[in-house]
Write a protein that holds these residues in place. Structure first.
Motif, PDB file in Angstrom:
ATOM      1  N   THR A 168      -1.964   4.442 -10.023  1.00 23.72           N
ATOM      2  CA  THR A 168      -1.811   3.441  -8.965  1.00 23.72           C
ATOM      3  C   THR A 168      -2.733   3.804  -7.812  1.00 23.72           C
ATOM      4  O   THR A 168      -2.796   4.967  -7.401  1.00 23.72           O
ATOM      5  CB  THR A 168      -0.357   3.378  -8.469  1.00 23.72           C
ATOM      6  N   TYR A 169      -3.452   2.790  -7.296  1.00 22.05           N
ATOM      7  CA  TYR A 169      -4.344   3.004  -6.164  1.00 22.05           C
ATOM      8  C   TYR A 169      -4.151   1.875  -5.161  1.00 22.05           C
ATOM      9  O   TYR A 169      -3.716   0.765  -5.509  1.00 22.05           O
ATOM     10  CB  TYR A 169      -5.807   3.052  -6.614  1.00 22.05           C
ATOM     11  N   SER A 170      -4.502   2.164  -3.910  1.00 24.23           N
ATOM     12  CA  SER A 170      -4.403   1.148  -2.856  1.00 24.23           C
ATOM     13  C   SER A 170      -5.695   0.350  -2.777  1.00 24.23           C
ATOM     14  O   SER A 170      -6.705   0.693  -3.389  1.00 24.23           O
ATOM     15  CB  SER A 170      -4.116   1.816  -1.505  1.00 24.23           C
ATOM     16  N   SER A 171      -5.659  -0.708  -1.978  1.00 22.89           N
ATOM     17  CA  SER A 171      -6.825  -1.582  -1.845  1.00 22.89           C
ATOM     18  C   SER A 171      -7.981  -0.871  -1.157  1.00 22.89           C
ATOM     19  O   SER A 171      -9.139  -1.291  -1.296  1.00 22.89           O
ATOM     20  CB  SER A 171      -6.451  -2.843  -1.066  1.00 22.89           C
ATOM     21  N   ASN A 172      -7.704   0.186  -0.400  1.00 23.33           N
ATOM     22  CA  ASN A 172      -8.785   0.917   0.290  1.00 23.33           C
ATOM     23  C   ASN A 172      -9.423   2.000  -0.577  1.00 23.33           C
ATOM     24  O   ASN A 172     -10.419   2.603  -0.171  1.00 23.33           O
ATOM     25  CB  ASN A 172      -8.247   1.553   1.578  1.00 23.33           C
ATOM     26  N   ASP A 173      -8.862   2.245  -1.750  1.00 17.57           N
ATOM     27  CA  ASP A 173      -9.398   3.288  -2.625  1.00 17.57           C
ATOM     28  C   ASP A 173     -10.566   2.738  -3.443  1.00 17.57           C
ATOM     29  O   ASP A 173     -10.408   1.731  -4.155  1.00 17.57           O
ATOM     30  CB  ASP A 173      -8.316   3.804  -3.571  1.00 17.57           C
TER      31      ASP A 173
END
Length: 682
Positions: free
Chosen positions: A534-539
């Motif tokens: 899982t990653y965030s939109s800023n990654d």
């Protein structure tokens, strides 16, 4: 003077074919020319109708050289005797063009004789190209130098239609009822389904069976039913429907007829033997395959069903064998690669030992990382099919319940029918090689679950115009528990070429990319993880890097926001899909973000002299922004600390009292994307 003429035939067939003949002449003496043309060769040519007459196009041109007269000053002429009958008004020739030199032709002069009604350019004596009537014709070329020495050549050419008709048959099994003991007439033309030809009209095409032009129909009687004795009151025939045009060109297609004695008109004793069964895959889904029935080593019947039945069989030995040979990649995705890898790591237990056969991609009778590697190559387009295996394999369901060795399960069955046991059920399990996604789950029908959500790849583009590099920084706001994905990337090869990749948060290696088609503007990508990430939109997940080949065109496309013209997702090699921890299938879409480093394209303007730089710009999103000036060595000279820019807001930034070289680099970092521009000072 010697004239050398060489004929070069070149065929290019689309539906109609044009033949080009070029005559190369070397006029250096009075030696007679030599030319060899195969007049018996059947020339397929581009055709058209003129005044209800069929004509074919032939390209005829000529070149000559002489050691006395320049090529442009040689006098050319040609004549054509249509059909070679020596009845034309020009000493037996029907067509006469010339004489004229190329120099005179370029000056707009017209030769004395311009009689070629078939040519679109009858004033050109060194180009006899035209739509000529069908038949064998004779052409005479003559070239003369300034001293009056000339050479000539006579050759023949044939305008003949050699394009076969395109046959179209009625498809499927066509049923015909036996109406009388005397039989029924099967007429060939009845099975035509719109066959066409380039010249012959549909009404004038000839139809017959099995290559025999006299067999325009077949009569089926009770004797045929008695001789067959295979399907009782059904007689199945495979027939070749031949289609022939007015010029003798022919081709065929296959059609299938089932004659049924529905009224029991024929004195036939029907056998009651029957072999039937069904085919399911490992996930309990029906599989349609070709079922082949052999008797005494001879193939007697084929059916394509999931639940099949062969009826009216006499008592004897039979062999039944399924077959299915569709695309090896069909239904195989990155989640299958991930699941086989999980099995090798002992993370999952398989429900059926038959899944070992599905995972044994390279047919080595074992499951290893070599199978993972080959399956990965298939999905990435590095190979088009399995190197040592078929797409599907079939196993007898009734004989594999308590098997000791999965690699020795029989794949066909021998059946004995006798009068005491007239029916035999034979069921098969179909195994799609490479399909492993549900190996650790209960058998379920229609196992693929498609999610309504999408995995959005945000593509933040960063153009380094100094080094001619375009970086595509990929992030994904919905990268939640993703276990695997695959996609293709299509780019304009005339604008840029693939240069490489840079790692971000997503763990990648070179084997995650397929590069066999990069010269054609396509690359593929496959990734999977043992646990799901899982990653965030800023990654930033990863970066694709391209070498710019046409900066001017790329900048024009970027200014016009025409991103799909040079980079987009592509499914021509592999599909664009992702899978979460629930093995839900998720579509992938590409969303282009802020583009390149010319400041005008992010709303910036400049005013500068040696002591002041003023930057006025606005943005289209509420994101933090940094701005700084650096020299060519990357040293920061001035910097504005982080500030928030609001949508539609305009900022004016000034850097005063600068002591700097003649060239500076302005860097604006907005929304984690850097834009650069070069400042030149007088």
């Amino acid at each position: 003077m010697r004239l050398f003429i060489q004929a070069i035939f070149s065929k290019v067939q689309i539906n109609l074919i044009c033949i080009v003949i070029i005559f190369n002449c070397n006029c250096i003496s009075q030696t007679a020319p030599t030319l060899t043309i195969n007049t018996n060769h059947c020339n397929s040519i581009l055709f058209k109708k003129v005044d209800k007459e069929d004509r074919g196009y032939l390209s005829l041109s000529a070149n000559a050289k002489d050691n006395i007269t320049s090529e442009d000053q040689l006098q050319w002429e040609y004549k054509v005797d249509l059909y070679g009958d020596n009845k034309g008004s020009y000493n037996g020739y029907d067509i006469y063009v010339g004489p004229l030199s190329k120099e005179e032709f370029k000056a707009g002069k017209i030769p004395k004789n311009i009689d070629n009604p078939f040519s679109q350019n009858p004033t050109n004596p060194f180009d006899a190209s035209a739509y000529y009537p069908l038949g064998k014709h004779v052409i005479y070329w003559k070239v003369t130098n300034s001293n009056g020495l000339s050479s000539s050549n006579i050759s023949s050419f044939v305008i003949e239609d050699c394009i076969a008709p395109i046959p179209y048959c009625l498809t499927g099994l066509n049923t015909v009822l036996l109406q009388s003991p005397d039989g029924v007439e099967i007429v060939a033309q009845y099975f035509n389904n719109g066959s066409t030809d380039n010249l012959t009209s549909r009404d004038n095409l000839k139809f017959y069976f099995n290559g025999d032009s006299s067999l325009t129909s077949i009569r089926i009687t009770c004797n045929d039913f008695i001789k067959a004795q295979e399907h009782c009151r059904e007689l199945k025939l495979e027939l070749e429907l031949w289609v022939e045009d007015n010029n003798g060109n022919k081709d065929y297609c296959k059609t299938y007829v089932n004659i049924v004695d529905v009224n029991q008109l024929c004195p036939i004793e029907c056998y009651a033997g029957k072999i039937f069964g069904k085919i399911n895959d490992l996930d309990c889904n029906k599989v349609i395959a070709d079922i082949l029935l052999f008797r005494e080593g001879r193939l007697i019947e084929v059916t394509s069903e999931s639940e099949y039945s062969f009826n009216y069989l006499p008592p004897t030995h039979y062999k039944i064998s399924p077959m299915k040979s569709d695309d090896h990649l069909n239904g195989i995705t990155s989640i299958d690669v991930k699941k086989i890898n999980d099995f090798l790591l002992n993370k999952i237990k398989i429900r059926s030992q038959l899944y070992l056969i599905a995972a044994d991609v390279n047919n080595s009778k074992s499951v290893t990382q070599a199978d993972v590697s080959e399956l990965r190559k298939l999905i990435l387009g590095e190979i088009s099919e399995f190197t040592k295996n078929r797409s599907w394999r079939f196993f007898l369901l009734s004989k594999n319940q308590n098997f000791q060795n999965v690699w020795n399960i029989p794949q066909e069955d021998s059946v004995l029918l006798d009068f005491s046991k007239k029916a035999k059920e034979v069921n098969f399990t179909a195994v799609k090689i490479g399909s492993f996604r549900h190996a650790d789950q209960e058998c379920k029908k229609s196992p693929t679950i498609r999610s309504n959500s999408e995995l959005i790849f945000n593509c933040n583009m960063e153009l380094d115009s100094r080094n001619l590099l375009l970086k595509l920084n990929i992030s994904a706001p919905d990268f939640n528990s993703i276990e695997a994905f695959q996609t293709g990337w299509k780019f304009d090869e005339s604008v840029m070429q693939y240069f490489g990749w840079e790692a971000g948060k997503l763990p990648l290696q070179d084997s995650n990319f397929g590069l066999s088609q990069k010269k054609n503007g396509r690359i593929t990508q496959l990734w999977f993880d043992e646990e799901g990430l899982t990653y965030s939109s800023n990654d930033k997940l990863f970066t694709l890097i391209f070498k710019v080949r046409n900066l001017q065109r790329l900048e024009k496309l970027l200014k016009g926001n025409d991103y799909n013209s040079f980079i987009e997702l592509d499914e021509s090699i592999t599909s664009s899909k992702a899978y979460n921890k629930n093995i839900e299938e998720i579509g992938i879409v590409l969303n282009h973000r802020l583009s390149f480093d010319t400041l005008n394209d992010i709303g910036c303007t400049l005013k500068s002299d040696r002591n002041l730089v003023e930057i006025k710009f606005s943005t289209i999103s509420n994101k933090t922004t940094n701005i700084r000036l650096v020299d060519l060595f990357g040293r920061i000279l001035k910097e504005k600390n982080t500030f928030v820019m609001y949508e539609g807001e305009t900022k004016v930034i000034q850097f005063e009292n600068l002591v700097h070289p003649a060239v500076l680099i302005l860097e604006v970092i907005h929304n984690n994307t850097k834009f650069t521009d070069k400042l030149m000072f007088p």
